[in-house]
Write an enzyme that holds these catalytic residues in place. Structure first.
Site, PDB file in Angstrom:
ATOM      1  N   ARG A  15      -9.317  -2.810   1.322  1.00  0.00           N
ATOM      2  CA  ARG A  15     -10.095  -4.165   1.188  1.00  0.00           C
ATOM      3  C   ARG A  15      -9.402  -4.978   2.371  1.00  0.00           C
ATOM      4  O   ARG A  15      -8.702  -4.495   3.114  1.00  0.00           O
ATOM      5  CB  ARG A  15      -9.610  -4.945   0.011  1.00  0.00           C
ATOM      6  CG  ARG A  15     -10.023  -4.399  -1.226  1.00  0.00           C
ATOM      7  CD  ARG A  15      -9.533  -5.059  -2.598  1.00  0.00           C
ATOM      8  NE  ARG A  15      -7.985  -4.423  -2.814  1.00  0.00           N
ATOM      9  CZ  ARG A  15      -7.199  -4.837  -3.802  1.00  0.00           C
ATOM     10  NH1 ARG A  15      -7.647  -5.698  -4.634  1.00  0.00           N
ATOM     11  NH2 ARG A  15      -5.962  -4.383  -4.068  1.00  0.00           N
ATOM     12  N   LYS A  75      -2.902  -7.264  -0.317  1.00  0.00           N
ATOM     13  CA  LYS A  75      -1.663  -6.668  -0.799  1.00  0.00           C
ATOM     14  C   LYS A  75      -0.471  -7.395  -0.110  1.00  0.00           C
ATOM     15  O   LYS A  75      -0.448  -7.886   0.793  1.00  0.00           O
ATOM     16  CB  LYS A  75      -1.543  -5.251  -0.711  1.00  0.00           C
ATOM     17  CG  LYS A  75      -2.798  -4.783  -1.563  1.00  0.00           C
ATOM     18  CD  LYS A  75      -2.896  -5.054  -3.027  1.00  0.00           C
ATOM     19  CE  LYS A  75      -1.530  -4.442  -3.917  1.00  0.00           C
ATOM     20  NZ  LYS A  75      -1.501  -4.903  -5.252  1.00  0.00           N
ATOM     21  N   TYR A  94      -1.591 -11.393  -2.445  1.00  0.00           N
ATOM     22  CA  TYR A  94      -0.931 -10.929  -3.714  1.00  0.00           C
ATOM     23  C   TYR A  94       0.352 -10.490  -3.549  1.00  0.00           C
ATOM     24  O   TYR A  94       0.616  -9.459  -2.816  1.00  0.00           O
ATOM     25  CB  TYR A  94      -1.689  -9.809  -4.504  1.00  0.00           C
ATOM     26  CG  TYR A  94      -2.884 -10.330  -4.982  1.00  0.00           C
ATOM     27  CD1 TYR A  94      -3.076 -10.927  -6.235  1.00  0.00           C
ATOM     28  CD2 TYR A  94      -4.243  -9.562  -4.573  1.00  0.00           C
ATOM     29  CE1 TYR A  94      -4.582 -11.481  -6.792  1.00  0.00           C
ATOM     30  CE2 TYR A  94      -5.536  -9.902  -5.120  1.00  0.00           C
ATOM     31  CZ  TYR A  94      -5.610 -10.829  -6.139  1.00  0.00           C
ATOM     32  OH  TYR A  94      -6.964 -11.283  -6.607  1.00  0.00           O
ATOM     33  N   HIS A  96       3.235 -10.090  -6.317  1.00  0.00           N
ATOM     34  CA  HIS A  96       3.715  -9.472  -7.435  1.00  0.00           C
ATOM     35  C   HIS A  96       5.277  -9.228  -7.116  1.00  0.00           C
ATOM     36  O   HIS A  96       5.620  -8.187  -7.440  1.00  0.00           O
ATOM     37  CB  HIS A  96       3.123  -8.062  -7.897  1.00  0.00           C
ATOM     38  CG  HIS A  96       1.475  -8.430  -8.264  1.00  0.00           C
ATOM     39  ND1 HIS A  96       1.040  -9.065  -9.533  1.00  0.00           N
ATOM     40  CD2 HIS A  96       0.489  -8.171  -7.457  1.00  0.00           C
ATOM     41  CE1 HIS A  96      -0.095  -8.982  -9.164  1.00  0.00           C
ATOM     42  NE2 HIS A  96      -0.732  -8.605  -8.074  1.00  0.00           N
ATOM     43  N   GLU A 118      -1.538 -14.522  -7.336  1.00  0.00           N
ATOM     44  CA  GLU A 118      -1.422 -14.346  -8.804  1.00  0.00           C
ATOM     45  C   GLU A 118      -0.732 -15.427  -9.748  1.00  0.00           C
ATOM     46  O   GLU A 118      -0.715 -15.335 -10.995  1.00  0.00           O
ATOM     47  CB  GLU A 118      -0.654 -13.117  -9.110  1.00  0.00           C
ATOM     48  CG  GLU A 118       0.736 -12.907  -8.862  1.00  0.00           C
ATOM     49  CD  GLU A 118       1.147 -12.370  -7.307  1.00  0.00           C
ATOM     50  OE1 GLU A 118       2.245 -12.393  -7.265  1.00  0.00           O
ATOM     51  OE2 GLU A 118       0.168 -12.553  -6.603  1.00  0.00           O
ATOM     52  N   ASP A 270       1.247  -3.248 -11.428  1.00  0.00           N
ATOM     53  CA  ASP A 270       1.890  -3.944 -10.347  1.00  0.00           C
ATOM     54  C   ASP A 270       2.886  -5.120 -10.612  1.00  0.00           C
ATOM     55  O   ASP A 270       3.333  -5.717  -9.570  1.00  0.00           O
ATOM     56  CB  ASP A 270       0.830  -4.583  -9.444  1.00  0.00           C
ATOM     57  CG  ASP A 270      -0.537  -5.213  -9.935  1.00  0.00           C
ATOM     58  OD1 ASP A 270      -0.100  -5.443 -11.145  1.00  0.00           O
ATOM     59  OD2 ASP A 270      -1.428  -5.374  -9.528  1.00  0.00           O
TER      60      ASP A 270
END
Length: 366
Positions: A15, A75, A94, A96, A118, A270
């Site tokens: 991505r 990411k 993101y 996490h 998120e 994740d």
């Protein structure tokens, strides 16, 4: 504002942080967008596509980070990117954090402003930047689970939809959120028998209203989980607590109660995973086996369908990127409570309670 989009370097992550359509809107608003060379190729977007809408192509990831006020990516930064993140630089991706103390510590030390997709949360408790990837991951969970149920991959040898004269496979879905509902929808579409568990009766009523009769709901508790894992072929872990570590619902001692070849797809990996025996895997080596139970725990599942995922992600992130770029992060967050909830780290201080709880830390800045 100068906005940088580096190439994703996590294993098999194809991505990219923004589409050419997104760049067009940013340039139209008089912002400069730096795209690392070939960053979009995995998603089907080429340097010429970005140049055509006004992006500046830079040859290296180091230059993208060095020249940008804000980094927009997919990411979390991985270890080799840690030194590239600068003090006061906004990183929008993101993260996490609750699943990685090393990442959290590195970003604290960088003194950057870390805004996590998120945890951007609207007043109705919805998570607008997580929803599209959860939709992709939920649907993919069934697609991958069906494949790994095949015998050559050590699965039970079950066809989820069955055939005339043979009953369909059984799918157990933990959690009736976005992942769980999308997984149930896909499994039901294949003809599988689906059981979906949750502790939220409102969600279970909703599922009961919208799903066909071969999707059944039950309240989630340890007794019901232990009962169903003995008879279900595919188990989907789709439980999420925003910004915090996922709760452990299936423990190590439960695995021997499952039939050999049962497949677990832990979409929550994740966020630490909701299966005790889960550990992050990659698209390159997606599975491992414990007690004859196949575990599929790829932490970036949507990365396997990058065109769909990138377009879906930009559709929802672009309005927030524009707010951050037009106003600066502080004013944008003051004006938009949802965006403010996405701020996890500011200049060396942790600002999100769920992350502190995951590591047993006590100090969280306001």
């Amino acid at each position: 504002m100068k906005i940088g989009v580096p190439k994703e370097i996590k294993n098999n992550e194809n991505r990219v942080g923004i589409t050419p359509a997104g760049v067009f809107e940013l340039v139209k608003n008089h912002h400069t967008v730096y795209i690392q060379a070939t960053a979009g190729e995995g998603s089907g977007f080429f340097d010429t596509d970005y140049e055509a809408v006004g992006a500046v192509i830079l040859p290296s990831i180091e230059e993208v980070y060095a020249k940008s006020d804000m980094i927009v990516k997919v990411k979390e930064p991985i270890e080799k990117e840690y030194p590239l993140v600068r003090e006061n630089q906004v990183v929008f991706t993101y993260f996490h954090f609750a699943s990685s103390e090393a990442l959290t510590t590195a970003m604290l030390e960088s003194k950057a402003v870390c805004i996590a997709y998120e945890t951007v949360e609207e007043s109705d408790r919805s998570l607008p930047l997580l929803i599209p990837m959860s939709e992709v991951a939920g649907r993919m969970a069934i697609q991958q689970g069906a494949k790994y149920l095949e015998k050559p991959i050590k699965g039970r040898g079950v066809l989820l939809g069955g055939v005339p004269g043979v009953p369909p496979g059984k799918v157990l879905v933990l959690g009736a959120g976005t992942v769980g509902i999308q997984a149930a929808k896909m499994a039901a579409g294949l003809g599988a028998h689906v059981t979906i568990l949750d502790i939220n009766m409102k969600r279970l009523r909703y599922v009961n209203d919208i799903m066909p009769s071969h999707v059944v709901t039950e309240f989630s508790n340890e007794y019901n989980i232990r009962k169903h894992i003995k008879t279900h072929d595919l188990i989907i872990g789709g439980v999420l607590i925003p910004g915090a570590k996922a709760p452990g619902l299936i423990t190590r001692d439960m695995l021997p109660e499952m039939r050999p070849g049962t497949v677990i797809v832990d979409v929550a990996v994740d966020q630490g995973g909701c299966i005790e025996t889960s550990r992050p895997t990659t698209h390159e080596n997606p599975t491992y086996i414990i007690d004859d139970v196949v575990h599929y725990c790829v932490a970036n599942m949507p990365g396997a369908v990058p065109y769909t995922s990138t377009v879906a992600l930009t559709n929802v992130t672009l309005p927030y990127v524009l707010q951050l770029a037009d106003k600066g992060w502080e004013k944008a967050c003051k004006d938009h409570t949802a965006l403010a909830r996405g701020v996890n780290i500011v200049n060396g201080e942790l600002t999100y309670d769920g992350i502190a709880e995951a590591f047993g830390w006590t100090t969280v800045a306001n």
